[in-house]
Design a protein around this motif. Structure first.
Motif, PDB file in Angstrom:
ATOM      1  N   LEU A 179      10.605 -19.808  13.687  1.00 17.36           N
ATOM      2  CA  LEU A 179      10.792 -18.944  14.624  1.00 17.36           C
ATOM      3  C   LEU A 179      10.202 -17.359  14.167  1.00 17.36           C
ATOM      4  O   LEU A 179      10.336 -17.376  13.172  1.00 17.36           O
ATOM      5  N   SER A 180       9.653 -16.771  15.565  1.00 18.93           N
ATOM      6  CA  SER A 180       8.956 -15.293  15.077  1.00 18.93           C
ATOM      7  C   SER A 180       9.592 -13.749  15.941  1.00 18.93           C
ATOM      8  O   SER A 180       9.189 -14.698  16.946  1.00 18.93           O
ATOM      9  N   VAL A 181       9.408 -12.782  15.496  1.00 20.17           N
ATOM     10  CA  VAL A 181       9.550 -12.272  16.004  1.00 20.17           C
ATOM     11  C   VAL A 181       7.713 -10.883  15.508  1.00 20.17           C
ATOM     12  O   VAL A 181       8.245 -10.279  16.393  1.00 20.17           O
ATOM     13  N   ASP A 182       6.997 -10.949  15.419  1.00 15.66           N
ATOM     14  CA  ASP A 182       6.052 -10.600  15.026  1.00 15.66           C
ATOM     15  C   ASP A 182       5.446 -10.063  16.254  1.00 15.66           C
ATOM     16  O   ASP A 182       4.994 -10.912  17.222  1.00 15.66           O
ATOM     17  N   SER A 183       4.488  -9.354  16.186  1.00 15.66           N
ATOM     18  CA  SER A 183       3.490  -9.015  17.458  1.00 15.66           C
ATOM     19  C   SER A 183       2.930  -9.757  18.107  1.00 15.66           C
ATOM     20  O   SER A 183       1.702  -9.341  18.759  1.00 15.66           O
ATOM     21  N   VAL A 184       1.723 -10.619  17.083  1.00 18.86           N
ATOM     22  CA  VAL A 184       0.700 -11.355  16.499  1.00 18.86           C
ATOM     23  C   VAL A 184       0.609 -11.945  16.815  1.00 18.86           C
ATOM     24  O   VAL A 184       0.091 -13.085  18.086  1.00 18.86           O
ATOM     25  N   HIS A 185       1.237 -13.457  16.838  1.00 17.80           N
ATOM     26  CA  HIS A 185       1.951 -14.889  16.851  1.00 17.80           C
ATOM     27  C   HIS A 185       2.993 -14.846  17.412  1.00 17.80           C
ATOM     28  O   HIS A 185       2.326 -15.700  18.499  1.00 17.80           O
ATOM     29  N   GLY A 215      -2.875 -21.417  16.507  1.00 17.11           N
ATOM     30  CA  GLY A 215      -1.598 -20.940  17.357  1.00 17.11           C
ATOM     31  C   GLY A 215      -1.808 -21.610  18.305  1.00 17.11           C
ATOM     32  O   GLY A 215      -2.972 -21.650  19.469  1.00 17.11           O
ATOM     33  N   PRO A 216      -0.638 -21.983  19.322  1.00 15.10           N
ATOM     34  CA  PRO A 216       0.462 -22.135  18.629  1.00 15.10           C
ATOM     35  C   PRO A 216       0.323 -23.563  16.966  1.00 15.10           C
ATOM     36  O   PRO A 216      -0.819 -24.689  17.075  1.00 15.10           O
ATOM     37  N   GLY A 217       1.392 -23.357  16.334  1.00 19.24           N
ATOM     38  CA  GLY A 217       0.960 -24.063  15.077  1.00 19.24           C
ATOM     39  C   GLY A 217       1.818 -25.996  15.631  1.00 19.24           C
ATOM     40  O   GLY A 217       2.259 -25.452  16.573  1.00 19.24           O
ATOM     41  N   ALA A 218       1.259 -26.849  15.598  1.00 14.56           N
ATOM     42  CA  ALA A 218       1.748 -28.284  15.885  1.00 14.56           C
ATOM     43  C   ALA A 218       1.678 -29.447  15.030  1.00 14.56           C
ATOM     44  O   ALA A 218       0.899 -29.463  14.416  1.00 14.56           O
ATOM     45  N   ILE A 219       3.167 -30.035  15.112  1.00 14.70           N
ATOM     46  CA  ILE A 219       2.779 -31.513  14.363  1.00 14.70           C
ATOM     47  C   ILE A 219       2.825 -32.507  15.007  1.00 14.70           C
ATOM     48  O   ILE A 219       2.616 -33.763  14.472  1.00 14.70           O
ATOM     49  N   SER A 220       2.277 -32.465  16.300  1.00 12.69           N
ATOM     50  CA  SER A 220       2.633 -34.132  17.268  1.00 12.69           C
ATOM     51  C   SER A 220       1.306 -33.758  18.216  1.00 12.69           C
ATOM     52  O   SER A 220       1.227 -32.166  18.432  1.00 12.69           O
TER      53      SER A 220
END
Length: 244
Positions: free
Chosen positions: A80-86, A31-36
């Motif tokens: 997009l995410s509103v989770d508390s972990v990531h 984390g965070p994810g990446a494509i570049s």
């Protein structure tokens, strides 16, 4: 942050009769994810996937405009995410938005996982002439995680993005169907006595590029599982509390 295990980093396009799915590899980091390389922020990463994504969008654009197929982009980490972990991956989201802008072409749906719960957002583009569901379904069977505590009840809109439903903290999976005119995603979750509950459904009218129908969690329906014939699972951009 830590490096993930050595993996091939495969990215691809699956062309089916009514839909093309562009699969991108974001799992180079936990984390965070990446494509570049994100303009040099991650100098050891290549930008080859951005070129691939752009070329595939340009290849598929005339087929989509001719009404021959829907286009789905799928990747592990959620923009997009509103989770508390990531949370969401800001750089990843910016890469996608920039590539869509450069090609003048947006997909019909964006799918991701990583965050261990179910979430559904809508991104509105081209002066609200197109509505794109962003669906996060990372609750395939391990450690369901809660949303952030400061997230209010849905719907919540920030800019051109709306959290359409309250996050669902249940195990489950997606079933996608496409008949050439409508693309539908349904979130299925195991229920009692061998049944399966459909907790959320969203459909896209492919001719209009707009949401056709939605069935939020509070309107769930239940179906029985079919019996088998024989024996035999960051830091980033998140939505702040602001009502629609």
């Amino acid at each position: 942050m830590r490096s993930a295990m050595t993996q091939p980093g495969a990215y691809f396009t699956l062309d089916a009769p009514y839909v093309s799915i562009i699969g991108l590899y974001s799992n180079v980091l936990e984390g965070p994810g990446a494509i570049s390389s994100q303009k040099g922020a991650y100098p050891t990463l290549s930008d080859v996937q951005l070129g691939f994504l752009q070329n595939e969008l340009l290849r598929l654009k005339p087929l989509r405009q001719a009404g021959q197929r829907a286009i789905v982009v799928a990747l592990h980490h959620p923009p997009l995410s509103v989770d508390s972990v990531h949370g969401g991956s800001t750089g990843l989201s910016q890469d996608l938005d920039a590539t869509f802008q450069a090609t003048g072409f947006w997909p019909d749906m964006v799918l991701s996982g990583h965050a261990h719960l179910y979430q559904r957002f809508t991104q509105r583009v081209n002066n609200n002439k197109q509505q794109i569901p962003y669906i996060i379904c990372g609750c395939g069977g391990f450690a369901v995680s809660p949303p952030q505590q400061n997230v209010g009840p849905a719907p919540i809109t920030v800019g051109n993005e709306t959290m359409e439903i309250d996050p669902i903290m249940k195990f489950g999976y997606l079933v996608l169907t496409c008949d050439g005119s409508t693309l539908t995603s349904a979130f299925h979750s195991p229920a009692s006595k061998g049944k399966v509950a459909v907790l959320d459904t969203v459909s896209i009218n492919l001719k209009a590029g707009l949401l056709a129908t939605t069935m939020p969690a509070r309107h769930k329906t239940v179906h029985k599982k079919a019996k088998p014939a024989s024996p035999r699972k960051a830091r980033g951009r998140t939505l702040k509390k602001r009502r629609k």
